[in-house]
Design a protein around this motif. Structure first.
Motif, PDB file in Angstrom:
ATOM      1  N   PRO A  35       0.768  -1.247   0.000  1.00 29.18           N
ATOM      2  CA  PRO A  35       0.000   0.000   0.000  1.00 29.18           C
ATOM      3  C   PRO A  35       0.798   1.296   0.000  1.00 29.18           C
ATOM      4  CG  PRO A  35      -0.018  -0.969   2.176  1.00 29.18           C
ATOM      5  CD  PRO A  35       0.646  -1.965   1.268  1.00 29.18           C
ATOM      6  N   PHE A  36       2.068   1.246   0.328  1.00 35.58           N
ATOM      7  CA  PHE A  36       2.860   2.473   0.338  1.00 35.58           C
ATOM      8  C   PHE A  36       3.506   2.769  -1.010  1.00 35.58           C
ATOM      9  CE2 PHE A  36       2.855   1.337   4.879  1.00 35.58           C
ATOM     10  CZ  PHE A  36       2.450   2.536   5.428  1.00 35.58           C
ATOM     11  N   ALA A  37       3.494   1.811  -1.930  1.00 38.00           N
ATOM     12  CA  ALA A  37       4.283   1.916  -3.160  1.00 38.00           C
ATOM     13  C   ALA A  37       3.432   2.092  -4.412  1.00 38.00           C
ATOM     14  CB  ALA A  37       5.146   0.666  -3.316  1.00 38.00           C
ATOM     15  N   VAL A  38       4.015   2.768  -5.381  1.00 40.52           N
ATOM     16  CA  VAL A  38       3.493   2.777  -6.748  1.00 40.52           C
ATOM     17  C   VAL A  38       4.599   2.230  -7.643  1.00 40.52           C
ATOM     18  CG1 VAL A  38       1.882   4.700  -6.422  1.00 40.52           C
ATOM     19  CG2 VAL A  38       4.200   5.168  -7.180  1.00 40.52           C
ATOM     20  N   HIS A  39       4.190   1.649  -8.756  1.00 41.81           N
ATOM     21  CA  HIS A  39       5.130   1.078  -9.712  1.00 41.81           C
ATOM     22  C   HIS A  39       4.907   1.763 -11.057  1.00 41.81           C
ATOM     23  CE1 HIS A  39       5.670  -2.236  -6.813  1.00 41.81           C
ATOM     24  NE2 HIS A  39       4.383  -2.088  -6.619  1.00 41.81           N
ATOM     25  N   VAL A  40       5.990   2.150 -11.686  1.00 45.12           N
ATOM     26  CA  VAL A  40       5.939   2.708 -13.041  1.00 45.12           C
ATOM     27  C   VAL A  40       6.812   1.807 -13.894  1.00 45.12           C
ATOM     28  CG1 VAL A  40       6.433   4.681 -14.518  1.00 45.12           C
ATOM     29  CG2 VAL A  40       5.669   5.064 -12.169  1.00 45.12           C
ATOM     30  N   SER A  41       6.229   1.265 -14.954  1.00 47.75           N
ATOM     31  CA  SER A  41       7.025   0.396 -15.825  1.00 47.75           C
ATOM     32  C   SER A  41       6.997   0.913 -17.243  1.00 47.75           C
ATOM     33  CB  SER A  41       6.534  -1.050 -15.748  1.00 47.75           C
ATOM     34  OG  SER A  41       5.197  -1.140 -16.155  1.00 47.75           O
ATOM     35  N   PHE A  42       8.103   0.655 -17.910  1.00 47.73           N
ATOM     36  CA  PHE A  42       8.296   1.055 -19.301  1.00 47.73           C
ATOM     37  C   PHE A  42       8.643  -0.196 -20.098  1.00 47.73           C
ATOM     38  CE2 PHE A  42       9.538   4.560 -16.532  1.00 47.73           C
ATOM     39  CZ  PHE A  42       8.758   5.596 -17.020  1.00 47.73           C
ATOM     40  N   PRO A  43       8.018  -0.393 -21.248  1.00 48.08           N
ATOM     41  CA  PRO A  43       8.303  -1.581 -22.052  1.00 48.08           C
ATOM     42  C   PRO A  43       9.682  -1.494 -22.697  1.00 48.08           C
ATOM     43  CG  PRO A  43       6.793  -0.158 -23.216  1.00 48.08           C
ATOM     44  CD  PRO A  43       6.997   0.452 -21.856  1.00 48.08           C
ATOM     45  N   PRO A  44      10.176  -2.605 -23.260  1.00 46.53           N
ATOM     46  CA  PRO A  44      11.519  -2.626 -23.864  1.00 46.53           C
ATOM     47  C   PRO A  44      11.751  -1.529 -24.911  1.00 46.53           C
ATOM     48  CG  PRO A  44      10.685  -4.849 -23.675  1.00 46.53           C
ATOM     49  CD  PRO A  44       9.553  -3.935 -23.272  1.00 46.53           C
ATOM     50  N   VAL A  45      10.719  -1.139 -25.647  1.00 37.71           N
ATOM     51  CA  VAL A  45      10.914  -0.123 -26.689  1.00 37.71           C
ATOM     52  C   VAL A  45      11.298   1.233 -26.107  1.00 37.71           C
ATOM     53  CG1 VAL A  45       9.338  -1.238 -28.316  1.00 37.71           C
ATOM     54  CG2 VAL A  45       8.469   0.525 -26.783  1.00 37.71           C
ATOM     55  N   ALA A  46      11.078   1.426 -24.813  1.00 35.03           N
ATOM     56  CA  ALA A  46      11.359   2.711 -24.193  1.00 35.03           C
ATOM     57  C   ALA A  46      12.776   2.820 -23.639  1.00 35.03           C
ATOM     58  CB  ALA A  46      10.362   2.969 -23.067  1.00 35.03           C
ATOM     59  N   SER A  47      13.516   1.715 -23.600  1.00 32.96           N
ATOM     60  CA  SER A  47      14.846   1.765 -22.996  1.00 32.96           C
ATOM     61  C   SER A  47      15.942   1.674 -24.050  1.00 32.96           C
ATOM     62  CB  SER A  47      15.011   0.638 -21.972  1.00 32.96           C
ATOM     63  OG  SER A  47      15.108  -0.601 -22.614  1.00 32.96           O
ATOM     64  N   LEU A  48      17.109   2.133 -23.664  1.00 33.14           N
ATOM     65  CA  LEU A  48      18.242   2.123 -24.586  1.00 33.14           C
ATOM     66  C   LEU A  48      18.769   0.712 -24.832  1.00 33.14           C
ATOM     67  CD1 LEU A  48      20.217   5.217 -23.247  1.00 33.14           C
ATOM     68  CD2 LEU A  48      18.798   5.072 -25.305  1.00 33.14           C
ATOM     69  N   ASP A  49      18.660  -0.160 -23.828  1.00 28.50           N
ATOM     70  CA  ASP A  49      19.203  -1.511 -23.983  1.00 28.50           C
ATOM     71  C   ASP A  49      18.155  -2.546 -24.393  1.00 28.50           C
ATOM     72  OD1 ASP A  49      17.772  -1.847 -21.660  1.00 28.50           O
ATOM     73  OD2 ASP A  49      19.484  -2.431 -20.429  1.00 28.50           O
TER      74      ASP A  49
END
Length: 138
Positions: A35-49
């Motif tokens: 309950p204290f946390a939020v998660h933000v995720s980005f798919p592979p197309v969004a990262s340099l590697d």
């Protein structure tokens, strides 16, 4: 059935050193069991590697960052005008700045506070289960 997880797809803009910001998909996640946390995720197309990236940080930090600069560690949040909010992520590999529509973040937070009201987070924690899991990993 009672909702225990909030998932929200959003569009974000990766702020780069070039004049053009690049639009990227992102996903916001909130779980009643964490309950204290939020998660933000980005798919592979969004990262340099080419690997998916997920950041976890305090819901309170995101809430504070909508009103003014917040955070002093790996994640920092601040308003960028009335319609945008910047999240800045720091890792050993480098730093990334991502801009979100403030209304998207507010909607997500409103949904999370409807699920677990502010101030009632600690009542949602199963400390016995968390301690047992921690001891199993040790």
């Amino acid at each position: 059935m009672t909702t225990t997880v909030i998932d929200q797809a959003v569009q974000a803009r990766l702020i780069a050193s070039t004049p053009e910001a690049r639009a990227i998909p992102a996903y916001l996640r909130y779980e009643r069991e964490d309950p204290f946390a939020v998660h933000v995720s980005f798919p592979p197309v969004a990262s340099l590697d080419g690997a998916a990236v997920e950041w976890t940080f305090g819901r309170e930090l995101l809430t504070a960052g909508l009103r003014g600069p917040a955070g002093s560690g790996d994640v920092q949040v601040w308003p960028c005008g009335p319609q945008r909010t910047v999240l800045e992520f720091h890792a050993p590999e480098g730093m990334a700045m991502v801009q979100f529509d403030t209304d998207d973040l507010r909607l997500f937070l409103d949904r999370s506070y409807a699920l677990v009201p502010e101030g009632s987070e600690s009542g949602r924690l199963d400390l016995d289960h968390a301690l047992a899991a921690l001891l199993r990993e040790a």
